[in-house]
Design a protein around this motif. Structure first.
Motif, mmCIF file in Angstrom:
data_model
loop_
_atom_site.group_PDB
_atom_site.id
_atom_site.type_symbol
_atom_site.label_atom_id
_atom_site.label_comp_id
_atom_site.label_asym_id
_atom_site.label_seq_id
_atom_site.Cartn_x
_atom_site.Cartn_y
_atom_site.Cartn_z
ATOM 1 N N ASP A 105 24.912 -141.899 3.588
ATOM 2 C CA ASP A 105 23.663 -142.191 3.590
ATOM 3 C C ASP A 105 22.866 -140.932 3.026
ATOM 4 O O ASP A 105 21.826 -141.267 2.150
ATOM 5 C CB ASP A 105 23.085 -142.283 5.036
ATOM 6 C CG ASP A 105 23.574 -143.877 5.363
ATOM 7 O OD1 ASP A 105 23.947 -144.705 4.613
ATOM 8 O OD2 ASP A 105 23.515 -144.001 6.775
ATOM 9 N N GLU A 106 23.219 -139.915 3.449
ATOM 10 C CA GLU A 106 22.384 -138.794 2.757
ATOM 11 C C GLU A 106 22.340 -138.781 1.330
ATOM 12 O O GLU A 106 21.626 -138.342 0.707
ATOM 13 C CB GLU A 106 23.107 -137.484 3.289
ATOM 14 C CG GLU A 106 22.525 -136.883 4.664
ATOM 15 C CD GLU A 106 23.178 -135.731 5.167
ATOM 16 O OE1 GLU A 106 23.280 -135.248 6.448
ATOM 17 O OE2 GLU A 106 23.504 -134.563 4.215
ATOM 18 N N ALA A 107 23.781 -139.062 0.819
ATOM 19 C CA ALA A 107 23.956 -139.011 -0.744
ATOM 20 C C ALA A 107 23.093 -139.915 -1.281
ATOM 21 O O ALA A 107 22.357 -139.795 -2.132
ATOM 22 C CB ALA A 107 25.414 -139.383 -1.028
ATOM 23 N N LEU A 108 23.115 -141.109 -0.701
ATOM 24 C CA LEU A 108 22.060 -142.266 -1.447
ATOM 25 C C LEU A 108 20.495 -141.877 -1.365
ATOM 26 O O LEU A 108 19.842 -141.992 -2.281
ATOM 27 C CB LEU A 108 22.087 -143.598 -0.708
ATOM 28 C CG LEU A 108 23.528 -144.462 -1.062
ATOM 29 C CD1 LEU A 108 23.708 -145.573 -0.151
ATOM 30 C CD2 LEU A 108 23.381 -144.863 -2.568
ATOM 31 N N GLN A 109 20.312 -141.082 -0.177
ATOM 32 C CA GLN A 109 18.817 -140.883 0.175
ATOM 33 C C GLN A 109 18.498 -139.678 -0.964
ATOM 34 O O GLN A 109 17.378 -139.766 -1.502
ATOM 35 C CB GLN A 109 18.694 -140.444 1.559
ATOM 36 C CG GLN A 109 17.243 -140.417 1.954
ATOM 37 C CD GLN A 109 17.313 -140.006 3.422
ATOM 38 O OE1 GLN A 109 18.205 -140.384 4.285
ATOM 39 N NE2 GLN A 109 15.917 -140.072 3.983
ATOM 40 N N ALA A 110 19.502 -138.726 -0.729
ATOM 41 C CA ALA A 110 19.174 -137.472 -1.845
ATOM 42 C C ALA A 110 19.095 -137.812 -3.271
ATOM 43 O O ALA A 110 18.012 -137.498 -4.165
ATOM 44 C CB ALA A 110 20.100 -136.636 -1.513
ATOM 45 N N PHE A 111 19.778 -139.102 -3.689
ATOM 46 C CA PHE A 111 19.976 -139.569 -4.925
ATOM 47 C C PHE A 111 18.550 -140.085 -5.343
ATOM 48 O O PHE A 111 17.969 -139.992 -6.557
ATOM 49 C CB PHE A 111 21.121 -140.485 -5.445
ATOM 50 C CG PHE A 111 21.200 -140.631 -6.819
ATOM 51 C CD1 PHE A 111 22.030 -139.966 -7.434
ATOM 52 C CD2 PHE A 111 20.551 -141.705 -7.305
ATOM 53 C CE1 PHE A 111 22.047 -140.246 -8.905
ATOM 54 C CE2 PHE A 111 20.584 -142.021 -8.738
ATOM 55 C CZ PHE A 111 21.590 -141.483 -9.417
ATOM 56 N N VAL A 112 18.089 -141.034 -4.450
ATOM 57 C CA VAL A 112 16.939 -141.726 -4.704
ATOM 58 C C VAL A 112 15.549 -140.905 -4.836
ATOM 59 O O VAL A 112 14.825 -140.946 -5.414
ATOM 60 C CB VAL A 112 16.582 -143.090 -3.586
ATOM 61 C CG1 VAL A 112 15.359 -143.632 -3.668
ATOM 62 C CG2 VAL A 112 17.803 -143.984 -3.693
ATOM 63 N N GLN A 113 15.655 -139.865 -3.765
ATOM 64 C CA GLN A 113 14.324 -138.906 -3.950
ATOM 65 C C GLN A 113 14.254 -138.023 -4.830
ATOM 66 O O GLN A 113 13.111 -137.750 -5.465
ATOM 67 C CB GLN A 113 14.343 -138.161 -2.305
ATOM 68 C CG GLN A 113 13.805 -138.983 -1.414
ATOM 69 C CD GLN A 113 14.079 -138.456 0.165
ATOM 70 O OE1 GLN A 113 14.955 -137.502 0.114
ATOM 71 N NE2 GLN A 113 13.719 -139.024 1.107
ATOM 72 N N ASP A 114 15.231 -137.517 -5.340
ATOM 73 C CA ASP A 114 15.198 -136.642 -6.490
ATOM 74 C C ASP A 114 16.546 -136.702 -7.279
ATOM 75 O O ASP A 114 17.482 -135.947 -7.123
ATOM 76 C CB ASP A 114 15.432 -135.134 -5.843
ATOM 77 C CG ASP A 114 15.072 -134.073 -6.533
ATOM 78 O OD1 ASP A 114 14.770 -134.360 -8.027
ATOM 79 O OD2 ASP A 114 15.259 -132.858 -6.296
#
Ligand SMILES: Nc1ncnc2c1ncn2[C@@H]1O[C@H](COP(=O)(O)OP(=O)(O)OP(=O)(O)O)[C@@H](O)[C@H]1O
Length: 464
Positions: free
Chosen positions: A43-52
């Motif tokens: 989840d963190e990976a997806l979030q980080a990718f989308v945000q930046d």
């Protein structure tokens, strides 16, 4: 051999659950001049990718919560706009092959040798730069090459529209395209996608008016197996399919109120819940929404949510009716004719007739008329005249009047089926045009049910 550029530095997302490795890896990469983001689970990976969004992703496939490499593999398509390097243990040959099939660029085997890490990351960053340049070149050639982007027309309003499309495409804002039916709103959406940094990603389309609220939700956000009768397997929605690309919401003004709320949540939070799901998912899509309705009036009346309207309306583009750009009719007609009969020409009278005709269905109707006329032209003729156009447009239904202009009936095997399909296609096109693309009205005119019409449209490969 070409030397790998050592100056290629950029943004890297390091996805690994081991704290020691996160620390060592990120400080090593920072010392090389890269900017580094770190994620410790899916989840963190997806979030980080989308945000930046990073240029390069270093991805350990076995991660919490499941530690199942399948979860890591399922992440790869979400990173399609970056260069992905997988960090794997020894002997994961099968996994490596499957990762390669998903588009992974390179592999590093743990424990990782620092020199190897530096070399692979520099190469990956270099590849990311080249990918970016390619995208920019594609966008520039679309913008400056023939400059048309599929939007034919030389009148002032079309030149202005194309210039706006070019400028807006380069940004990441959501866009609303307003304009009467058949004026090229979907073409504008496609041009925005093609001219954007997302052009390498998918372009997905959903017609918000054609589906019930329940079906629309499942189409947009996907569903899980067993979530309703007939849901035999997990099905990703278009929001997920369009990740990294553009999602075109056609006839957004028809979207039922409950779906407006769900779409708003997705726009606010970047997350959505598949039907029957328990976990929120994330996706990175640019939204282009279109409608022929007066969306601002709908907001004032309260039938379209104001908050959703402002979320969608990064920018508003308007496609002109054909009546506003009548001078484009000859150019458009010549293009459409060339598409079906490269040798054919319109007579001067035919051109005048087209220019003087009213086109309530706009370019779509003009296109259907000219293409039908082009398809009916005699094999030994190269002229499309007024009679043929009148017949093709449905204005003249008396066959004797134009029978001489129509090609003789073929007696080849399968000719009957082909002739029936052609007749059905023509009648359906005409009915759709006359009904201004309203399927219920077109079905009524044809004397069939709306479902029957939708099935025929699908079978004949016509636009629904
Ligand atoms: N400027 C244009 N140049 C070339 N073809 C065009 C242009 N505008 C529209 N068309 C053609 O007209 C047809 C309808 O276009 P499109 O589906 O983009 O219109 P629309 O405004 O989205 O229609 P609707 O509101 O009914 O969904 C397509 O076949 C498209 O290729």
């Amino acid at each position: 051999m070409n030397k790998v550029q050592t100056s290629a530095v950029g943004h890297i997302l390091l996805v690994d659950d081991e704290p020691a490795y996160q620390r060592l890896g990120s400080s090593f990469l920072r010392n090389l001049g890269h900017r580094v983001s770190v994620a410790g689970d899916v989840d963190e990976a997806l979030q980080a990718f989308v945000q930046d969004p990073p240029q390069v992703v270093l991805l350990d496939l076995a991660m919490p919560p499941s530690m199942d490499p399948e979860a890591g593999l399922s992440l790869i398509p979400h990173f399609s706009s970056a260069v992905v390097v997988v960090l794997s243990g020894h002997g994961d040959r099968d996994l490596a092959l499957r990762a390669a099939e998903q588009g992974v660029w390179d592999f590093l085997t743990k424990p990782i040798d620092p020199d190897m890490l530096r070399f692979v990351v520099t190469r990956a960053m270099h590849k990311a730069r080249l990918d970016e340049e390619l995208r920019e070149l594609r966008a520039a050639s679309l913008a400056h090459g023939n400059g048309e982007m599929g939007l034919v027309g030389q009148t002032a309003c079309m030149l202005q529209l194309r210039a706006m499309v070019q400028r807006v495409a380069a940004t990441s804002v959501n866009v609303i395209v307003l304009g009467p039916t058949g004026t090229g709103k979907e073409l504008v959406a496609r041009a925005l996608h093609q001219g954007s940094r997302r052009s390498g990603g998918p372009f997905a389309v959903i017609h918000c008016g054609a589906l019930s609220a329940e079906l629309l939700e499942s189409e947009l956000f996907g569903h899980l197996k067993g979530s309703f009768t007939g849901a035999y397997r997990d099905q990703p929605g278009l929001v997920e399919t369009a990740h990294g690309g553009t999602l075109f919401l056609d006839e957004v003004g028809e979207m039922p109120a409950p779906m407006q709320v769900k779409l708003l949540r997705f726009l606010q939070e970047g997350s959505f819940m598949p039907v029957g799901g328990r976990e929120l998912k994330k996706a990175d899509v640019r939204l282009v929404a279109a409608t022929h309705r007066d969306l601002e009036a709908m907001v004032r009346e309260g039938s379209f949510r104001e908050d959703l309207y402002y979320r969608l309306k990064g920018m508003v583009l308007r496609t002109p009716s054909l009546a506003e750009r009548q001078d484009d009719v000859p150019l458009l007609a010549a293009r459409f004719l060339r598409g079906v009969a490269s040798h054919a020409r319109l007579t001067p009278e035919a051109l005048s007739w087209l220019a003087a005709h009213e086109w309530p269905g706009n370019v779509r109707q003009l296109r259907a008329t000219v293409e039908s006329a082009g398809a009916l032209i005699m094999p030994d003729s190269e002229l499309v005249d007024v009679d043929l156009l009148k017949f093709a447009s449905g204005e003249s239904m008396s066959l004797p009047e134009i029978s001489a202009a129509i090609a003789p009936v073929s007696m080849e095997a399968g000719a009957l089926d082909a002739a029936i399909a052609e007749l059905e296609t023509r009648m359906i096109r005409d009915a759709m045009e006359q009904a201004g693309s309203n399927q219920s009205e077109a079905a009524r005119r044809l004397g069939i049910s709306r479902v029957g019409l939708i099935k025929k449209l699908a079978r004949l490969g016509l636009k629904t």
